[in-house]
Design an enzyme around this catalytic site. Sequence first.
Site, PDB file in Angstrom:
ATOM      1  N   SER A  45       0.814  -1.214   0.000  1.00 12.91           N
ATOM      2  CA  SER A  45       0.000   0.000   0.000  1.00 12.91           C
ATOM      3  C   SER A  45       0.850   1.268   0.000  1.00 12.91           C
ATOM      4  CB  SER A  45      -0.935   0.013   1.213  1.00 12.91           C
ATOM      5  OG  SER A  45      -1.881  -1.040   1.144  1.00 12.91           O
ATOM      6  N   GLY A 223      -2.700   3.788  -3.662  1.00 14.69           N
ATOM      7  CA  GLY A 223      -3.255   4.755  -4.591  1.00 14.69           C
ATOM      8  C   GLY A 223      -4.685   5.163  -4.341  1.00 14.69           C
ATOM      9  N   CYS A 248      -9.427  -1.937   3.685  1.00  6.72           N
ATOM     10  CA  CYS A 248      -8.659  -0.769   3.259  1.00  6.72           C
ATOM     11  C   CYS A 248      -9.040  -0.332   1.838  1.00  6.72           C
ATOM     12  CB  CYS A 248      -7.170  -1.039   3.407  1.00  6.72           C
ATOM     13  SG  CYS A 248      -6.179   0.482   3.447  1.00  6.72           S
ATOM     14  N   ASN A 290      -3.326   2.320   7.310  1.00  9.01           N
ATOM     15  CA  ASN A 290      -2.439   2.818   6.254  1.00  9.01           C
ATOM     16  C   ASN A 290      -3.297   3.207   5.061  1.00  9.01           C
ATOM     17  OD1 ASN A 290      -0.549   3.418   4.349  1.00  9.01           O
ATOM     18  ND2 ASN A 290       0.111   1.316   4.008  1.00  9.01           N
ATOM     19  N   GLY A 292      -4.828   6.908   2.683  1.00  9.15           N
ATOM     20  CA  GLY A 292      -4.916   8.343   2.467  1.00  9.15           C
ATOM     21  C   GLY A 292      -6.242   8.787   1.914  1.00  9.15           C
ATOM     22  N   PHE A 293      -7.168   7.837   1.698  1.00  5.89           N
ATOM     23  CA  PHE A 293      -8.488   8.147   1.163  1.00  5.89           C
ATOM     24  C   PHE A 293      -9.542   7.552   2.095  1.00  5.89           C
ATOM     25  CE2 PHE A 293      -5.583   8.390  -2.335  1.00  5.89           C
ATOM     26  CZ  PHE A 293      -6.064   9.420  -3.135  1.00  5.89           C
ATOM     27  N   HIS A 332      -6.940  -2.266   9.324  1.00  8.81           N
ATOM     28  CA  HIS A 332      -6.356  -3.570   8.996  1.00  8.81           C
ATOM     29  C   HIS A 332      -6.580  -4.579  10.125  1.00  8.81           C
ATOM     30  CE1 HIS A 332      -4.162  -2.573   5.273  1.00  8.81           C
ATOM     31  NE2 HIS A 332      -4.181  -1.356   5.782  1.00  8.81           N
ATOM     32  N   GLU A 334      -5.988  -7.628   9.974  1.00  8.62           N
ATOM     33  CA  GLU A 334      -4.853  -8.562   9.967  1.00  8.62           C
ATOM     34  C   GLU A 334      -3.608  -7.922  10.575  1.00  8.62           C
ATOM     35  OE1 GLU A 334      -3.731  -5.986   6.645  1.00  8.62           O
ATOM     36  OE2 GLU A 334      -5.609  -6.712   7.458  1.00  8.62           O
TER      37      GLU A 334
END
Length: 358
Positions: A45, A223, A248, A290, A292-293, A332, A334
């Site tokens: 990621s 992305g 995610c 983790n 950014g969107f 996450h 996991e």
Amino acid sequence: MRAALALEDGTVYFGTGFGTAGESWGEVVFNTGMTGYQEVLTDPSYCGQIVVMTYPLIGNYGINDADFEARRSFVRGFVVREACSAPSNWRAKWDLATYLREQGVIGLAGIDTRALTRRLREHGTMRGVLSTVDLDAASLVEKARRSPPLTGQALVDAVATREPYVVPGNGYRVVLFDFGAKENIIRCLNRRGCTVVVVPPRTTAAQALSYEPDGIMLSNGPGDPVDVFYAAETVRELIGRVPVFGICLGHQILGLAFGGRTYKLKFGHRGVNHPVKDVVTGRVYITSHNHGFAVDAASLPQEVYVSHVNLNDGTVEGMRHRHLPVFSVQYHPEASPGTNDAEYLFDEFMAMMQRERR
């Protein structure tokens, strides 16, 4: 070896280079984890990003051969306050600098990562250039401003598998769409007996269903989710056909498949201790992030409800369909790195597949 990091706003940080020599560009982001740098380095990621670690000492327990989350590192650069050159851990096989050099990753140490993190928090993530070969501030800033944004790059194609493969188990069959999947997603499913069929991101709904899956897993990845529009179209065809669990980027893709919208966060969530509240039970979990969107809650249809929220900023952390066996989380479960508070979601996915098989 001298090195420098330049941001598009004109800020330049000079320090010591380690790892490999050269020049790289990417979106500059920060991670607040005190440990777990190996998993950060190998999390797909982070493809397209220069990662700044806020904890001041990185590398003190080295790099081992058991905690990789991908076949290699996909980060564009790695920035720390101090890089430990003499790790002490019985599992360590490499020190941080050696591993970065083998992976072709440029490292930067000796800068004020607190000041850099504060700038990113105040002004948002920025494009940056990290170099050991060009130390001219004006030149580097201009390169940063000319570098492409994260959106519009085919980052998922760069990290995902190109061919399907099977990780055998003795229970339910799960088709895992690999948008940049971390290995621990597969491990969590395998531990529960699942046979995992890992498929490329452009796999069609018909191809996925041809494996006769008991469930569909949508993985994390790098992305902007709108760049993976083809996956949203595929997932839209799968909703209601088989249980679906998204993580995610998979969560964001599911949001788009529902007809919702996503948007870019100012500086994102990247760390291992983000508090998330289950709005149904009221229970709070400490989670690994983790991304950014985020999914826009107001854009979701009435048949989908927000199941989890981030207690730091109120953003959507989970959603569920009111009638169909479909759910997702932004964080996450996991972990790796991070707590395992939310791993129970894999058990919920197992129970969902069991109900649907009856």
